[in-house]
Design a protein around this motif. Structure first.
Motif, PDB file in Angstrom:
ATOM      1  N   VAL A   1      -2.948   8.517  -4.588  1.00 55.17           N
ATOM      2  CA  VAL A   1      -4.331   8.828  -4.220  1.00 55.17           C
ATOM      3  C   VAL A   1      -4.811  10.005  -5.064  1.00 55.17           C
ATOM      4  O   VAL A   1      -4.134  11.034  -5.184  1.00 55.17           O
ATOM      5  N   GLY A   2      -5.989   9.858  -5.668  1.00 54.17           N
ATOM      6  CA  GLY A   2      -6.514  10.892  -6.556  1.00 54.17           C
ATOM      7  C   GLY A   2      -6.175  10.654  -8.017  1.00 54.17           C
ATOM      8  O   GLY A   2      -6.560  11.444  -8.882  1.00 54.17           O
ATOM      9  N   GLN A   3      -5.456   9.550  -8.291  1.00 53.10           N
ATOM     10  CA  GLN A   3      -5.081   9.227  -9.667  1.00 53.10           C
ATOM     11  C   GLN A   3      -5.821   7.983 -10.142  1.00 53.10           C
ATOM     12  O   GLN A   3      -6.406   7.240  -9.356  1.00 53.10           O
ATOM     13  N   LEU A   4      -5.756   7.748 -11.456  1.00 47.09           N
ATOM     14  CA  LEU A   4      -6.397   6.570 -12.041  1.00 47.09           C
ATOM     15  C   LEU A   4      -5.519   5.333 -11.838  1.00 47.09           C
ATOM     16  O   LEU A   4      -4.293   5.418 -11.932  1.00 47.09           O
TER      17      LEU A   4
ATOM     18  N   VAL B   1       0.829  -1.207   0.000  1.00 51.07           N
ATOM     19  CA  VAL B   1       0.000   0.000   0.000  1.00 51.07           C
ATOM     20  C   VAL B   1       0.860   1.253   0.000  1.00 51.07           C
ATOM     21  O   VAL B   1       0.497   2.263  -0.622  1.00 51.07           O
ATOM     22  N   SER B   2       2.004   1.216   0.678  1.00 50.95           N
ATOM     23  CA  SER B   2       2.857   2.407   0.753  1.00 50.95           C
ATOM     24  C   SER B   2       3.302   2.866  -0.631  1.00 50.95           C
ATOM     25  O   SER B   2       3.552   4.054  -0.857  1.00 50.95           O
ATOM     26  N   ALA B   3       3.389   1.925  -1.586  1.00 55.03           N
ATOM     27  CA  ALA B   3       3.770   2.288  -2.949  1.00 55.03           C
ATOM     28  C   ALA B   3       2.668   3.066  -3.657  1.00 55.03           C
ATOM     29  O   ALA B   3       2.924   3.713  -4.685  1.00 55.03           O
TER      30      ALA B   3
ATOM     31  N   VAL C   1      -9.462  -2.948  10.677  1.00 51.36           N
ATOM     32  CA  VAL C   1      -8.874  -3.909  11.614  1.00 51.36           C
ATOM     33  C   VAL C   1      -7.896  -4.846  10.911  1.00 51.36           C
ATOM     34  O   VAL C   1      -6.991  -5.404  11.547  1.00 51.36           O
ATOM     35  N   ARG C   2      -8.037  -5.043   9.623  1.00 50.66           N
ATOM     36  CA  ARG C   2      -7.146  -5.927   8.884  1.00 50.66           C
ATOM     37  C   ARG C   2      -5.957  -5.204   8.280  1.00 50.66           C
ATOM     38  O   ARG C   2      -5.184  -5.789   7.530  1.00 50.66           O
ATOM     39  N   GLY C   3      -5.822  -3.930   8.581  1.00 47.55           N
ATOM     40  CA  GLY C   3      -4.724  -3.150   8.022  1.00 47.55           C
ATOM     41  C   GLY C   3      -5.225  -2.165   6.983  1.00 47.55           C
ATOM     42  O   GLY C   3      -6.432  -1.988   6.789  1.00 47.55           O
ATOM     43  N   PRO C   4      -4.310  -1.500   6.267  1.00 46.21           N
ATOM     44  CA  PRO C   4      -4.707  -0.501   5.271  1.00 46.21           C
ATOM     45  C   PRO C   4      -5.403  -1.141   4.076  1.00 46.21           C
ATOM     46  O   PRO C   4      -5.023  -2.221   3.622  1.00 46.21           O
ATOM     47  N   GLN C   5      -6.434  -0.463   3.570  1.00 50.27           N
ATOM     48  CA  GLN C   5      -7.189  -0.971   2.419  1.00 50.27           C
ATOM     49  C   GLN C   5      -7.362   0.146   1.405  1.00 50.27           C
ATOM     50  O   GLN C   5      -7.791   1.255   1.745  1.00 50.27           O
ATOM     51  N   MET C   6      -7.000  -0.134   0.161  1.00 50.52           N
ATOM     52  CA  MET C   6      -7.138   0.862  -0.904  1.00 50.52           C
ATOM     53  C   MET C   6      -8.571   0.849  -1.440  1.00 50.52           C
ATOM     54  O   MET C   6      -9.087  -0.205  -1.813  1.00 50.52           O
ATOM     55  N   ILE C   7      -9.176   2.029  -1.473  1.00 46.35           N
ATOM     56  CA  ILE C   7     -10.563   2.170  -1.931  1.00 46.35           C
ATOM     57  C   ILE C   7     -10.563   2.840  -3.303  1.00 46.35           C
ATOM     58  O   ILE C   7     -10.001   3.924  -3.488  1.00 46.35           O
ATOM     59  N   ILE C   8     -11.214   2.190  -4.239  1.00 48.62           N
ATOM     60  CA  ILE C   8     -11.329   2.715  -5.603  1.00 48.62           C
ATOM     61  C   ILE C   8     -12.769   3.170  -5.837  1.00 48.62           C
ATOM     62  O   ILE C   8     -13.712   2.539  -5.371  1.00 48.62           O
TER      63      ILE C   8
END
Length: 499
Positions: free
Chosen positions: A138-141, A131-133, A194-201
């Motif tokens: 964020v805000g991009q396609l 996720v750090s990559a 609770v499961r850690g970071p999650q990327m939302i699209i």
């Protein structure tokens, strides 16, 4: 057993490519859990493992709480500060009291627990690494392949062990995202759970549309065209406002493309059903609103800048088109321009304008004790309130044909008297004489300050420059001068005291 701990840490760290410290933390957590299972799950336990030797010590601990703290729950894990003081302990609220207890062996149960904790920690670390990559994106396609779908949303495989999630509410109505399909979306946020970071699209966000426009229209990325705003009803209709930065560039034509090729590509990416209108932005808000209301033809506009509203008149036969199905057209135009738009037929608009004009004339006739002709002239010249009549510069008044200095003075006096009576009846704050007649002060500003509780020179002297700029809507130079003038009596008193 100590060597076994070091062996486990080395093996997992090398296999999973995560730091040894993370594995040590997992082992400490596992040993603490095993200790609680042996002595009682209610207690709080801390285990410290020596990173060089593998030796470890176990401590039972209590958090020091204030005697009146409502969050005090159990003496198993917490201790009141008064009780700790009675025991002769020098502690502070929020710290911990620890006592060493016998450590459990790193045996089968502890090792099994450690394995579970380590696996969870490693997964969390791997997810955080992936996720750090994407944090700077964020805000991009982004684009990926649908991995699985359920009633909550769709999981997207972005490649290189990266996964993202499209919640159901962030999907375009009618989206049919089946497993294996390639899909593009906007990386809206990275959410912690609770499961850690999650990327939302998101595919429903308005910025998804603007990013697609930037992708398909090279003139935008080359800064020849600016996207000034967008409004969207996902899956149905959208409006995008554009302007050209070069005189020879047609912003609408560039966005639409040859035979509509560019805008068609964008529409296809949006599911094929969302109609996108390209609107020409204009610095003149009335012209901008007229463009935003397309395809409806606007015949009249009445602007209320203070309330940021507009009454828009259209042909009665085209009223339904101007409003749009379910109010969609006017709603999108309102979102795009940032103004509240009231759409009505030209006849209704004229009737409303006449009614408001007559109400204003009646107000002037009543409060200023003038005839209908004079009241009508004031209304036609743009005077819309008693404050306008009372405090508009005399020069503007004298520019009205037929108004001389005597008439203007009388009208201003009557308006100020009416405002004073109104303020008294409403128990409003009024400016004191010293503030009203202070050097550099005018009546309009004095009354504005009084409505904000600044009624005297003493009140003004206690203000800061930035506060006065905001309240009085004046520049910093004038604000500073007024404050120093109001503070002049302070310095005079100091000089007298020294003398």
């Amino acid at each position: 057993m100590n060597k076994e701990i070091l062996h486990v840490v080395d093996a997992v760290s090398n296999e999973k490519n995560v730091t040894k410290d993370l594995i040590f933390q997992a082992v400490e957590t596992a040993l603490a859990m095993a200790t609680r299972k042996r002595y009682g799950m209610g207690m709080d336990v801390r285990v410290s493992v020596n990173r060089q030797t593998g030796d470890y010590d176990t401590f039972r601990r209590w958090k020091v709480m204030d005697d009146e703290d409502p969050e005090f729950e159990t003496p198993e894990r917490q201790i009141l500060i008064s009780y700790a003081k009675d025991r002769g302990l020098d502690v502070e609220i929020g710290t911990y009291i620890e006592e060493p207890i016998a450590s459990v062996d790193f045996g089968r149960i502890a090792a099994q627990t450690a394995k579970q904790v380590i696996v969870a920690k490693v997964r969390e670390a791997e997810r955080e690494k992936v996720v750090s990559a994407y944090r700077d994106r964020v805000g991009q396609l982004v684009m990926g392949v649908v991995k699985r779908a359920d009633r909550k949303g769709v999981v997207i495989d972005l490649g290189e062990n990266a996964e993202a999630f499209i919640p159901r509410e962030e999907m375009i109505p009618g989206d049919n995202l089946h497993t294996g399909a390639r899909v593009r979306g906007l990386l809206k946020e990275i959410r912690q759970d609770v499961r850690g970071p999650q990327m939302i699209i998101s595919r429903a966000d308005v910025n998804f549309l603007t990013e697609l426009m930037k992708l398909e229209v090279p003139e935008v990325s080359q800064e020849m065209i600016d996207i000034m705003g967008a409004a969207r009803d996902p899956g149905s209709r959208a409006k995008v406002a554009v302007r050209a930065n070069l005189p020879n560039v047609d912003p609408i034509g560039a966005c639409v493309g040859m035979r509509g090729s560019r805008i068609q590509t964008v529409t296809n990416e949006l599911g094929g059903k969302e109609r996108v209108d390209i609107v020409l932005w204009n610095a003149d808000i009335a012209t901008y609103v007229m463009n935003a209301m397309a395809p409806a033809e606007v015949l009249s506009i009445v602007v209320d800048e203070e309330a940021r509203t507009m009454d828009i008149g259209v042909d009665s036969e085209k009223l339904s088109q101007a409003i749009g199905r379910g109010g969609q057209n006017v709603r999108l135009a309102s979102d795009l321009t940032g103004w509240i738009l009231n759409v009505m037929s030209v006849e209704e608009a004229e009737a409303k304008t006449q009614a408001e004009q007559q109400a204003l004339i009646n107000l002037f006739m009543d409060k200023l004790d003038v005839d209908e002709e004079v009241a009508g002239i004031l209304a036609e010249e743009g005077f819309s309130t008693l404050e306008d009549v009372a405090y508009v510069p005399v020069e503007e008044f004298l520019a009205i044909e037929g108004f001389d200095a005597e008439i203007v003075g009388e009208l201003r006096d009557r308006a100020q008297t009416a405002l004073l009576s109104q303020a008294i009846s409403q128990d409003q704050h009024l400016p004191a004489e010293d503030l009203l007649h202070m050097d550099g002060m005018d009546e309009a500003l004095a009354f504005k300050l009084a409505t904000n509780g600044i009624c005297t020179m003493e009140d003004l002297a206690e203000q800061a420059v930035d506060e006065l700029v905001e309240i009085g809507e004046i520049d910093e130079t004038r604000a500073a001068t007024l404050i120093m003038t109001a503070r002049a009596p302070w310095f005079a008193d100091d000089n007298k005291a020294e003398a």
